[in-house]
Write a protein that holds these residues in place. Structure first.
Motif, PDB file in Angstrom:
ATOM      1  N   ALA A  61     -78.727 -51.075 -30.159  1.00 32.07           N
ATOM      2  CA  ALA A  61     -78.834 -50.867 -31.610  1.00 32.07           C
ATOM      3  C   ALA A  61     -77.640 -51.403 -32.370  1.00 32.07           C
ATOM      4  O   ALA A  61     -77.760 -51.854 -33.506  1.00 32.07           O
ATOM      5  CB  ALA A  61     -78.998 -49.378 -31.887  1.00 32.07           C
ATOM      6  N   GLY A  62     -76.448 -51.360 -31.784  1.00 30.53           N
ATOM      7  CA  GLY A  62     -75.277 -51.814 -32.533  1.00 30.53           C
ATOM      8  C   GLY A  62     -74.066 -51.976 -31.638  1.00 30.53           C
ATOM      9  O   GLY A  62     -74.089 -51.628 -30.459  1.00 30.53           O
ATOM     10  N   MET A  63     -73.018 -52.551 -32.254  1.00 28.88           N
ATOM     11  CA  MET A  63     -71.742 -52.715 -31.540  1.00 28.88           C
ATOM     12  C   MET A  63     -70.599 -52.471 -32.517  1.00 28.88           C
ATOM     13  O   MET A  63     -70.788 -52.513 -33.722  1.00 28.88           O
ATOM     14  CB  MET A  63     -71.628 -54.141 -30.990  1.00 28.88           C
ATOM     15  CG  MET A  63     -72.642 -54.489 -29.926  1.00 28.88           C
ATOM     16  SD  MET A  63     -72.417 -56.167 -29.293  1.00 28.88           S
ATOM     17  CE  MET A  63     -70.973 -55.915 -28.271  1.00 28.88           C
ATOM     18  N   VAL A  76     -70.661 -50.992 -26.958  1.00 23.10           N
ATOM     19  CA  VAL A  76     -72.108 -51.134 -27.166  1.00 23.10           C
ATOM     20  C   VAL A  76     -72.736 -49.771 -27.393  1.00 23.10           C
ATOM     21  O   VAL A  76     -72.503 -48.826 -26.631  1.00 23.10           O
ATOM     22  CB  VAL A  76     -72.765 -51.817 -25.943  1.00 23.10           C
ATOM     23  CG1 VAL A  76     -74.282 -51.905 -26.128  1.00 23.10           C
ATOM     24  CG2 VAL A  76     -72.171 -53.213 -25.725  1.00 23.10           C
ATOM     25  N   LEU A  77     -73.539 -49.678 -28.467  1.00 19.98           N
ATOM     26  CA  LEU A  77     -74.219 -48.420 -28.827  1.00 19.98           C
ATOM     27  C   LEU A  77     -75.717 -48.659 -28.699  1.00 19.98           C
ATOM     28  O   LEU A  77     -76.244 -49.628 -29.256  1.00 19.98           O
ATOM     29  CB  LEU A  77     -73.900 -48.053 -30.279  1.00 19.98           C
ATOM     30  CG  LEU A  77     -72.444 -48.224 -30.730  1.00 19.98           C
ATOM     31  CD1 LEU A  77     -72.347 -48.088 -32.241  1.00 19.98           C
ATOM     32  CD2 LEU A  77     -71.544 -47.228 -30.040  1.00 19.98           C
ATOM     33  N   SER A  78     -76.419 -47.787 -27.960  1.00 17.84           N
ATOM     34  CA  SER A  78     -77.850 -48.035 -27.794  1.00 17.84           C
ATOM     35  C   SER A  78     -78.652 -46.742 -27.864  1.00 17.84           C
ATOM     36  O   SER A  78     -78.204 -45.701 -27.376  1.00 17.84           O
ATOM     37  CB  SER A  78     -78.116 -48.697 -26.430  1.00 17.84           C
ATOM     38  OG  SER A  78     -79.499 -48.906 -26.272  1.00 17.84           O
ATOM     39  N   ASP A  79     -79.854 -46.851 -28.473  1.00 18.80           N
ATOM     40  CA  ASP A  79     -80.779 -45.717 -28.435  1.00 18.80           C
ATOM     41  C   ASP A  79     -81.220 -45.511 -27.000  1.00 18.80           C
ATOM     42  O   ASP A  79     -81.013 -46.406 -26.168  1.00 18.80           O
ATOM     43  CB  ASP A  79     -81.998 -46.033 -29.333  1.00 18.80           C
ATOM     44  CG  ASP A  79     -81.577 -46.094 -30.799  1.00 18.80           C
ATOM     45  OD1 ASP A  79     -81.872 -47.103 -31.459  1.00 18.80           O
ATOM     46  OD2 ASP A  79     -80.922 -45.136 -31.244  1.00 18.80           O
ATOM     47  N   LEU A 136     -74.715 -43.677 -25.823  1.00 18.85           N
ATOM     48  CA  LEU A 136     -76.164 -43.506 -26.004  1.00 18.85           C
ATOM     49  C   LEU A 136     -76.388 -42.740 -27.300  1.00 18.85           C
ATOM     50  O   LEU A 136     -75.768 -41.686 -27.519  1.00 18.85           O
ATOM     51  CB  LEU A 136     -76.743 -42.711 -24.827  1.00 18.85           C
ATOM     52  CG  LEU A 136     -78.254 -42.497 -24.863  1.00 18.85           C
ATOM     53  CD1 LEU A 136     -78.988 -43.788 -24.465  1.00 18.85           C
ATOM     54  CD2 LEU A 136     -78.664 -41.350 -23.958  1.00 18.85           C
ATOM     55  N   LEU A 137     -77.229 -43.275 -28.176  1.00 13.72           N
ATOM     56  CA  LEU A 137     -77.454 -42.651 -29.487  1.00 13.72           C
ATOM     57  C   LEU A 137     -78.485 -41.543 -29.346  1.00 13.72           C
ATOM     58  O   LEU A 137     -79.637 -41.654 -29.758  1.00 13.72           O
ATOM     59  CB  LEU A 137     -77.891 -43.714 -30.494  1.00 13.72           C
ATOM     60  CG  LEU A 137     -76.876 -44.853 -30.674  1.00 13.72           C
ATOM     61  CD1 LEU A 137     -77.453 -45.943 -31.559  1.00 13.72           C
ATOM     62  CD2 LEU A 137     -75.551 -44.330 -31.229  1.00 13.72           C
ATOM     63  N   ALA A 138     -78.024 -40.480 -28.720  1.00 16.58           N
ATOM     64  CA  ALA A 138     -78.882 -39.320 -28.417  1.00 16.58           C
ATOM     65  C   ALA A 138     -77.948 -38.165 -28.055  1.00 16.58           C
ATOM     66  O   ALA A 138     -76.789 -38.408 -27.760  1.00 16.58           O
ATOM     67  CB  ALA A 138     -79.779 -39.655 -27.220  1.00 16.58           C
ATOM     68  N   SER A 176     -71.641 -37.161 -17.874  1.00 15.33           N
ATOM     69  CA  SER A 176     -71.171 -37.072 -16.475  1.00 15.33           C
ATOM     70  C   SER A 176     -71.117 -38.464 -15.857  1.00 15.33           C
ATOM     71  O   SER A 176     -70.462 -38.690 -14.848  1.00 15.33           O
ATOM     72  CB  SER A 176     -72.119 -36.198 -15.645  1.00 15.33           C
ATOM     73  OG  SER A 176     -73.367 -36.869 -15.441  1.00 15.33           O
ATOM     74  N   GLN A 177     -71.786 -39.427 -16.476  1.00 13.37           N
ATOM     75  CA  GLN A 177     -71.825 -40.801 -15.952  1.00 13.37           C
ATOM     76  C   GLN A 177     -70.743 -41.680 -16.560  1.00 13.37           C
ATOM     77  O   GLN A 177     -70.696 -42.874 -16.314  1.00 13.37           O
ATOM     78  CB  GLN A 177     -73.208 -41.412 -16.230  1.00 13.37           C
ATOM     79  CG  GLN A 177     -74.353 -40.642 -15.631  1.00 13.37           C
ATOM     80  CD  GLN A 177     -74.245 -40.506 -14.121  1.00 13.37           C
ATOM     81  OE1 GLN A 177     -74.156 -41.495 -13.386  1.00 13.37           O
ATOM     82  NE2 GLN A 177     -74.223 -39.263 -13.646  1.00 13.37           N
ATOM     83  N   GLY A 178     -69.915 -41.068 -17.449  1.00 18.13           N
ATOM     84  CA  GLY A 178     -68.815 -41.839 -18.033  1.00 18.13           C
ATOM     85  C   GLY A 178     -69.216 -42.641 -19.250  1.00 18.13           C
ATOM     86  O   GLY A 178     -68.520 -43.558 -19.679  1.00 18.13           O
ATOM     87  N   VAL A 179     -70.382 -42.312 -19.821  1.00 16.82           N
ATOM     88  CA  VAL A 179     -70.776 -42.923 -21.092  1.00 16.82           C
ATOM     89  C   VAL A 179     -70.907 -41.811 -22.132  1.00 16.82           C
ATOM     90  O   VAL A 179     -71.046 -40.634 -21.783  1.00 16.82           O
ATOM     91  CB  VAL A 179     -72.105 -43.702 -20.978  1.00 16.82           C
ATOM     92  CG1 VAL A 179     -71.994 -44.830 -19.975  1.00 16.82           C
ATOM     93  CG2 VAL A 179     -73.259 -42.779 -20.630  1.00 16.82           C
ATOM     94  N   GLY A 180     -70.878 -42.196 -23.410  1.00 12.19           N
ATOM     95  CA  GLY A 180     -70.871 -41.199 -24.480  1.00 12.19           C
ATOM     96  C   GLY A 180     -72.255 -40.914 -25.032  1.00 12.19           C
ATOM     97  O   GLY A 180     -73.227 -41.573 -24.677  1.00 12.19           O
ATOM     98  N   THR A 181     -72.319 -39.893 -25.885  1.00 14.80           N
ATOM     99  CA  THR A 181     -73.567 -39.536 -26.573  1.00 14.80           C
ATOM    100  C   THR A 181     -73.286 -39.484 -28.072  1.00 14.80           C
ATOM    101  O   THR A 181     -72.138 -39.628 -28.499  1.00 14.80           O
ATOM    102  CB  THR A 181     -74.042 -38.128 -26.128  1.00 14.80           C
ATOM    103  OG1 THR A 181     -72.965 -37.203 -26.362  1.00 14.80           O
ATOM    104  CG2 THR A 181     -74.457 -38.118 -24.672  1.00 14.80           C
TER     105      THR A 181
END
Ligand code: GLC
Length: 700
Positions: A61-63, A76-79, A136-138, A176-181
């Protein structure tokens, strides 16, 4: 050391961003670079599937923007909430980049099982990691104020405690996987009509108790890396520039230390957004960069305010996989994640009716499957909540695997009908999902032939919805005339031969049930169950799995029994008009508003009051193939223990809820064999004046 030249800071050789030198890097940034860091890189990434642009993750979705001279990468930001939404194919590559399509948010909350939701989050988070997504955009988590909201499928519940706890589990899983929400959409974004401008007018008491409470639980208990401020206004102020909301409440009261980004808004008052504590403007336009530089130079925006936001962007960047140089595999274990998707779907399917044990279906039975959804299941909603799934397991195929034969002549008619209505292929439908195929008319003769050749009827009723529009009453919340006719005739014909009729609801939100639920023998709420939805439904229908889902939202008898129906933007024709209280103010773009006149009267908080109308199915309702004995709760301080015994004939799980009078705790047993007992120890959400005290997890 190189000297400073006019307007360009030429950096001391070798300074590059690290987790421990953010302030030093911040002091080296030029004003323009600071403005670039708080404004996203635009739609290039989202539209790369159409343009062929070379970006890190096509379809994301965006960066953000990179500042290479200081070692600041673009992230990187993604739905989205039901799975990572990126392009499934890329120009110049024969590889595929499908992502697992998980069940929708309303089904996840119907599991009442924080453990399975955390596993779903971990699987989605792993796919984000392996495909190169940093945030992750959630989860989407706005309260189900009214069933006609077009995005309720992405959201969890009418109750803030259930919504907050499910969201917190999801966030823990993903992170827990090292990516954000990014918990969204903050706040009071409870309709899609006029979503960019609508003014949600809510008293502070109700806001805190209901519409902010779930976000508070998620923020305090799970520490989401980011929060997404919503499109709408809240009591007259756009949330994206509301200092009270984004700084006073979110940061100063809830101790939130992460980043706030906008929803995918165009230009608004960028300086005001910065001053309110909104750190990142997505998707971002260059005009916003110029506006910020201009405003600082003219003294209309303090550079110190801009620095606060820049620092939070850098604090986010240094947490991300791309900053840490993670080597993404592009090959997440989709097979393993499909199992998680199926198990979650099985736990969230709700058995609403089962007269004379019409279910489970007998092995070897022949089922006449009616409804397009029986062959073309709606796995999820449309919009940014759509996922490019590798497949959708269909109910007809899955039933065959469960030893149930599908009545072939009827199946052939439906497959012909489906072929005659191919989804309109376009970039937009690819990106955002397609509408449902219209129902196939069924003649009486077809019914009679099916009733003769099959042992029972299964009728799947489907509904589709998504962002950008609210649902309608006619042919949406209410069943359509063809659906009522099919249901009535099928029951008449099959019942005349002593055969059963089962209804499966393949829907993203509440539908009317009271006027027809007496007709079929069984009703299963399948929600939109993800890519493994057909398997999950077949395993429930066949009895391989015992249903254990419970409703996270009330099913009213009549839409107009809902207090919020007096203030929700629709009219009888089903068109979405301006919101009920709307008036064309002299403001821009036909600003409308919605008064939350019902106050606390949302869902069971209203219907459980003396004198309130009865409901068709209450909050927390769900049947099982077995039965349980639940002991009296034993309270001790803020904990309560309850024993649950399976006194039925098949293994099953049970949910326990403490309502006093609102939901204060819940838990779910493991799979209990007949005769087995489990004691659950639950922690009560404390009532602290009118305010729950949220359990503060150490280290967050
Ligand atoms: C959308 C949605 C939001 C989504 C964003 C990026 O308009 O409101 O939920 O994450 O834009 O696609």
């Amino acid at each position: 050391m190189l000297v400073m030249t006019a307007n360009v800071a030429v950096l001391a050789q070798g300074l590059t961003l690290r987790q421990d030198n953010i302030d030093e890097v911040l002091s080296e940034l030029t004003l323009k670079e600071k403005a670039e860091l708080v404004v996203g890189a635009g739609y290039k990434s989202m539209l790369a599937g159409m343009t062929g642009a070379k970006v890190a993750v096509p379809g994301a979705a965006g960066m953000t923007r990179a500042i290479p001279r200081l070692g600041i990468p673009a992230i990187v930001l993604s739905d989205g909430p039901a799975g990572v939404r990126i392009e499934p194919s890329r120009k110049g590559s024969t590889d595929s980049f499908y992502c697992t399509g998980f069940p929708i948010g309303s089904l996840l909350s119907s599991t009442w099982n924080t453990e399975i939701v955390e596993r779903v989050g971990a699987a989605i988070g792993n796919e984000a990691l392996e495909y190169g997504v940093d945030v992750l955009l959630a989860p989407g988590m706005n309260i189900h104020r009214n069933p006609l909201c077009g995005r309720n499928f992405e959201y969890y519940s009418e109750d803030p405690l259930l919504s907050g706890k499910i969201a917190a589990s999801y966030i823990r899983g993903v992170q827990s996987q090292g990516v954000g929400t990014s918990v969204k959409h903050f706040a009071a974004n409870n309709q899609e009509t006029n979503r960019f401008w609508n003014d949600s007018r809510v008293s502070e008491e109700v806001l805190r108790e209901i519409y902010l409470r779930n976000f508070e639980i998620a923020v305090r208990e799970a520490g989401p890396w980011t929060v997404m401020a919503s499109y709408n206004r809240l009591n007259g102020i756009h949330t994206q520039e509301d200092k009270w909301l984004l700084t006073d409440v979110l940061r100063n009261e809830w101790n939130y230390e992460g980043l706030v980004m906008t929803d995918w808004t165009g230009n608004r008052n960028t300086a005001a957004q910065i001053q309110a504590g909104c750190d990142l403007m997505e998707p971002g336009k260059r005009s916003q960069i110029r506006e910020l530089v201009r405003k600082v130079k003219k003294g209309e925006l303090a550079e110190a305010d801009l620095d606060i936001c820049v620092r939070r962007v850098l604090e986010l960047v240094v947490k991300t996989p791309v900053f840490k140089g993670y080597e993404r595999s592009l090959k997440p274990d989709l097979a393993a994640h499909a199992v998680v998707a199926r198990e979650a779907a099985e736990e969230g399917i709700v058995l609403l009716k089962n007269d004379q044990s019409a279910l489970p279906l007998a092995q070897g039975a022949v089922a006449a499957l009616f409804g397009v959804g029986s062959y073309q299941l709606l796995a999820g909603g449309t919009g940014s909540g759509h996922v490019h799934r590798p497949y959708v397991m269909q109910l007809d195929d899955a039933l065959a695997r469960e030893g149930i034969t599908v009545f072939a002549p009827l199946a052939a008619l439906y497959r012909q009908h489906i072929m005659a209505h191919p989804p309109k292929k376009s970039f937009l439908s690819g990106m955002l999902g397609s509408p449902a195929i219209p129902e196939m008319p069924v003649s009486y003769a077809t019914l009679e032939s099916a009733a003769t050749g099959a042992d029972m009827a299964v009728i799947t009723l489907s509904r589709q919805a998504g962002e950008g529009g609210d649902r309608h009453l006619d042919d949406d919340f209410l069943l359509s005339d063809p659906e009522i006719r099919l249901l009535t005739d099928a029951c008449e014909v099959f019942h005349s031969l002593g055969k059963k009729v089962i209804v499966v609801l393949n829907v993203g939100g509440v539908v009317e049930t009271a006027s027809w639920k007496q007709l079929p023998d069984a009703i299963v709420l399948g929600w939109q169950p993800g890519q493994e939805g057909g398997s999950a439904l077949a395993r429930i229908l066949s009895g391989s799995v015992c249903p254990s889902g419970k409703l996270p939202v009330t099913f009213p008898i009549d839409y107009f029994d809902l207090p919020s129906s007096a203030n929700f933007p629709f009219d009888y024709s089903g068109r979405n008009s301006m919101s009920a209280g709307s008036e064309k103010e002299n403001d821009v773009k036909n600003v409308g508003y919605t008064v939350y006149e019902e106050g606390f009267d949302v869902g069971y908080r209203y219907f459980s009051q003396p004198g309130a109308p009865a409901v068709s199915y209450p909050f927390g309702f769900g049947l099982s193939y077995t039965s349980f004995e639940v002991s009296e709760p034993v309270f001790s301080g803020d904990t309560v223990s309850i024993s649950v015994k399976n006194v039925g004939a098949v293994a099953g799980k049970e949910v326990v809820m403490i309502l006093d009078p609102v939901l204060r705790a819940f838990g779910k047993t493991r799979l209990l064999q007949p005769g087995e007992t489990e004691t659950l120890i639950l922690t009560l959400a404390e009532l602290d004046t009118t305010h729950f005290v949220i359990e503060q997890r150490p280290g967050i």
